[in-house]
Design a protein around this motif. Structure first.
Motif, PDB file in Angstrom:
ATOM      1  N   SER A   1     -12.641   2.153  11.280  1.00 25.83           N
ATOM      2  CA  SER A   1     -11.446   1.715  12.012  1.00 25.83           C
ATOM      3  C   SER A   1     -11.136   0.255  11.732  1.00 25.83           C
ATOM      4  O   SER A   1      -9.973  -0.147  11.681  1.00 25.83           O
ATOM      5  CB  SER A   1     -11.632   1.920  13.520  1.00 25.83           C
ATOM      6  OG  SER A   1     -11.664   3.298  13.818  1.00 25.83           O
TER       7      SER A   1
ATOM      8  N   GLN B   1      -6.679   6.017  15.547  1.00 21.13           N
ATOM      9  CA  GLN B   1      -7.726   6.882  16.101  1.00 21.13           C
ATOM     10  C   GLN B   1      -7.485   7.074  17.601  1.00 21.13           C
ATOM     11  O   GLN B   1      -7.624   8.163  18.129  1.00 21.13           O
ATOM     12  CB  GLN B   1      -9.108   6.252  15.865  1.00 21.13           C
ATOM     13  CG  GLN B   1     -10.242   7.131  16.369  1.00 21.13           C
ATOM     14  CD  GLN B   1     -11.626   6.541  16.056  1.00 21.13           C
ATOM     15  OE1 GLN B   1     -11.757   5.472  15.465  1.00 21.13           O
ATOM     16  NE2 GLN B   1     -12.660   7.259  16.453  1.00 21.13           N
TER      17      GLN B   1
ATOM     18  N   ASP C   1      -6.554   7.384  10.628  1.00 17.13           N
ATOM     19  CA  ASP C   1      -7.878   7.096  11.179  1.00 17.13           C
ATOM     20  C   ASP C   1      -8.328   8.208  12.127  1.00 17.13           C
ATOM     21  O   ASP C   1      -7.846   8.308  13.252  1.00 17.13           O
ATOM     22  CB  ASP C   1      -7.843   5.741  11.906  1.00 17.13           C
ATOM     23  CG  ASP C   1      -9.235   5.259  12.299  1.00 17.13           C
ATOM     24  OD1 ASP C   1     -10.223   5.972  12.008  1.00 17.13           O
ATOM     25  OD2 ASP C   1      -9.325   4.173  12.904  1.00 17.13           O
ATOM     26  N   GLU C   2      -9.219   9.026  11.652  1.00  9.80           N
ATOM     27  CA  GLU C   2      -9.779  10.139  12.434  1.00  9.80           C
ATOM     28  C   GLU C   2      -8.698  10.947  13.142  1.00  9.80           C
ATOM     29  O   GLU C   2      -8.801  11.244  14.329  1.00  9.80           O
ATOM     30  CB  GLU C   2     -10.822   9.622  13.443  1.00  9.80           C
ATOM     31  CG  GLU C   2     -12.003   8.985  12.723  1.00  9.80           C
ATOM     32  CD  GLU C   2     -13.319   9.115  13.478  1.00  9.80           C
ATOM     33  OE1 GLU C   2     -13.447  10.052  14.300  1.00  9.80           O
ATOM     34  OE2 GLU C   2     -14.206   8.284  13.228  1.00  9.80           O
TER      35      GLU C   2
HETATM   36 MG   LIG Z   1     -13.243   4.524  14.276  1.00  8.86          MG
END
Ligand SMILES: [Mg+2]
Ligand SMILES: Nc1ncnc2c1ncn2[C@@H]1O[C@H](COP(=O)(O)OP(=O)(O)O)[C@@H](O)[C@H]1O
Lengths: 405, 250
Positions: free
Chosen positions: B41, B85, B170-171
């Protein structure tokens, strides 16, 4: 007609009151007595600690006679709006016990009680559900000298009746002082929505006193946009079981503004509910004050009371005082209160910017949203639209929001 | 498209990224995998321009420009998109109105006329359908009261509206059930093209079954320790990060 004799506020109190019914003369006499004894507030008066009224207390004013708000909308069926002076002449008994709903007045309210000359009585008889809003406007125009206006409104809503009242107080910047008192008497199961707008209100000391019978509901939305010196108090006495009040407020200040909102909610009966949400933004060199107190009296069980004040401080030179507090003398209650003073949320700002929104616009969007959530509660559509527009004009860079809404 | 050279980043004086090298070309999809806390991140935030991340060494070139010198909104206007995320909720700002501001700010940067209300609504309906984002959610405040899955879908919806040249996700898969994962992957795949690139950050291999990457990197403790093709993701799935870590021991 303007009386050109200039006097201090206290100096203008007569030594005796000889007009009107006995009860009114007694009421005015007691108010004058209180004032002579305790005077007007100073810095050392706790509830006025942050309100710099000295310039008003020491100044000399001429008395203006334009304190009766004008009706800005047609009067809906079933509602009467009468001059207080006329009623006091022709049927004074109708008003007996209704001009001191909030209890013995002090300070500026006492001054108003002692000195008001005329005013408006709006009455909605029992069972009358009035859909159309009543709009009142008090516009203070600049007079040659420094004038004081006493404005007085009494609103009585009978059992099971409903009313929406929209009040607008606007003034030119200048030395004018408006001292306004609105009293509201809600019968059992009566409902009232009360919108109050202050726009550049100059010098204003105003209060609303609400007395609520069982199962009544009072909802107030106050929007204050600027003000050289504004002090506005709302006080609700929840006297009957199951009464509810919702007090919301938004204030936006800039320049040298001083804007001061106080609320008092007294839970005197059981099963009452109160909820308060005030939000403010201070920029420039302005000062904003919020002081709210919830008093839960002994025996007021099953009370639910919530109070929240959130502020955005947008300049290093601006000041915010916030003081929400509770006094609880019952054990079976749900109460909460909280206050925050902060700046814009950096994570929200970053999120908007990662989507391509320039920083000034992102700032404006978040600032606007902060107050808009309160303005959104203004129940009267034209006033709500006007307030939104005013926010867009007053919040830096918010003009750009207009292009995208 | 993107060239990261020896990137070192500290947060509060603590080194997080310790010399990242990465080059992504137009048309490619790269995946970064790594355990929690490895700095994934952080890399995404540095690319998007978040405050508080100090670049102590190295540089990042995006379309030949020094990315780290650009304000976040300029990066976005130049076609960079970050799918968060943890997308933040913004009460009081409606999703659709915020997106209109975004779309038109980016159009303005490109010298294009703003989209009018009708064209904008048409576009947003089409893109919301792509990620099966209910109409009701497009009108609500940004991410306010959204479930985890709805937030992620909203990210992909925004990406589809903004049509970035480089998307950093991000994820985007975490917290999604398999159906939602497929929807999100379809949204991403619909955007793949020869002029676009993607950096897909994930913790698990399963997303990569649906978004098939050209290159896979393994990030551990702020460094890329392995780079390979999608087979590397499979290997990771079998052996875990510990296996990769052990294999690296001399
Ligand atoms: Mg992360
Ligand atoms: N804002 C921050 N403040 C302090 N430490 C941070 C911050 N952001 C990340 N870190 C630390 O940096 C390391 C990497 O975090 P992060 O990039 O979120 O990892 P990942 O996304 O791979 O799970 C972690 O040790 C984390 O605690």
């Amino acid at each position: 007609m303007t009386n050109t004799n200039r006097q201090t506020l206290l100096g203008s109190l007569p030594t005796s009151f000889d007009k009107g019914p006995d009860w009114l003369r007694a009421l005015r006499g007691r108010a004058a007595e209180t004032l002579r004894e305790h005077g007007l507030p100073t810095k050392r008066t706790e509830a006025w600690r942050f309100t710099p009224v000295r310039s008003v207390v020491d100044a000399e004013f001429s008395r203006e006679e334009e304190g009766v708000p004008s009706l800005a909308s047609p009067l809906p069926d079933g509602v009467t709006a009468r001059s207080l002076r006329d009623v006091l002449r022709s049927e004074p008994e109708l008003l007996d016990g209704r001009l001191d709903l909030g209890g013995a007045p002090t300070h500026f309210a006492a001054l108003n009680t002692a000195l008001f000359d005329d005013g408006l009585w709006i009455d909605v008889p029992a069972g009358n559900v009035v859909e159309a809003p009543i709009e009142l406007a008090l516009a203070i125009t600049k007079s040659a000298g420094r004038g004081v206006v006493y404005s007085r409104v009494l609103v009585t809503v009978g059992d099971d009746a409903e009313l929406t009242l929209v009040e607008t107080y606007a003034g030119e910047e200048g030395g004018q002082l408006t001292n306004s008192v609105v009293e509201v008497d809600l019968g059992c199961n009566a409902k009232m929505s009360h919108v109050r707008v202050h726009e550049n209100a100059g010098f204003q000391v105003g209060r609303v006193d609400v007395r609520q019978a069982a199962d009544s509901a009072y909802r107030s939305t106050v929007v204050t946009l600027g003000g050289a010196l504004l002090r506005f108090d709302v006080r609700c006495l929840l006297q009957g079981k199951g009464a509810e009040c919702q007090l919301d407020g938004a204030y936006l200040i800039d320049g040298d503004d001083h804007v001061d909102h106080h609320t008092v909610v007294e839970h005197q009966a059981s099963h009452c509910r109160s909820e308060q949400t005030y939000r403010g933004i201070a920029s420039g060199k302005g000062t904003a004050v919020f002081d709210g107190i919830v008093i839960v009296h002994r025996g007021a069980q099953k009370t639910e009371a919530h109070q929240e004040n959130r502020n955005l401080l947008l300049s290093d030179m601006a000041t915010i005082h916030t003081k929400p507090h509770l006094e609880i003398d019952a054990d079976d209650v749900i109460c909460s209160h909280g206050a925050t003073v902060g700046s814009l949320d950096q994570d929200q700002l970053f999120y908007l910017r990662t989507r391509g929104i320039p920083e000034p616009l992102a700032n404006a969007m978040l600032t606007y949203a902060f107050l808009e959530s309160i303005v959104d509660r203004v129940i009267h559509e034209p006033t709500r639209a006007r307030m939104r527009e005013a926010l867009l004009t007053r919040i830096p860079h918010a003009e750009d929001i207009r292009g995208v809404t | 498209m993107l060239k990261i050279e020896d990137l070192h980043v500290e947060v509060d004086g603590k080194p997080i990224l310790k010399g990242i090298n990465l080059e992504i070309e137009a048309g490619q999809v790269h995946a970064i995998m790594g355990p929690n806390g490895s700095g994934k991140s952080t890399l995404a935030y540095v690319l998007a321009g978040k405050d508080g991340y100090e670049v102590t060494k190295g540089r990042v070139l995006y379309k030949g420009q020094d990315l780290l010198e650009m304000a976040p909104e300029l990066r976005a206007a130049e076609g960079l998109f970050l799918g968060f995320q943890y997308p933040v909720a913004i009460p009081g700002v409606s999703n659709i109105y915020f997106l209109k501001a975004a779309v038109n700010a980016i159009r303005k940067h490109r010298g294009e006329d703003p989209l009018d209300a009708i064209d904008f609504m048409k576009l947003s309906k089409e893109k919301a359908a792509l990620v099966q984002l209910p109409d009701e959610l497009t009108k609500r405040s940004v991410n306010d009261g959204f479930s985890g899955g709805e937030k992620k879908r909203n990210e992909i919806f925004q990406m589809a509206m903004l049509e970035p040249s480089l998307a950093v996700l991000d994820e985007t898969d975490s917290g999604l059930d398999i159906d939602a994962l497929k929807v999100v992957a379809e949204g991403v795949n619909a955007l793949r093209g020869p002029d676009r690139a993607m950096l897909v950050i994930t913790h698990y291999q399963r997303l990569l079954d649906h978004i098939v990457p050209d290159v896979v990197h393994v990030l551990i403790d702020g460094q890329i320790v392995r780079t390979g093709d999608k087979g590397l993701a499979m290997q990771l799935e079998k052996e875990g990060y510990a296996g990769v870590r052990n294999a690296l021991q001399p």
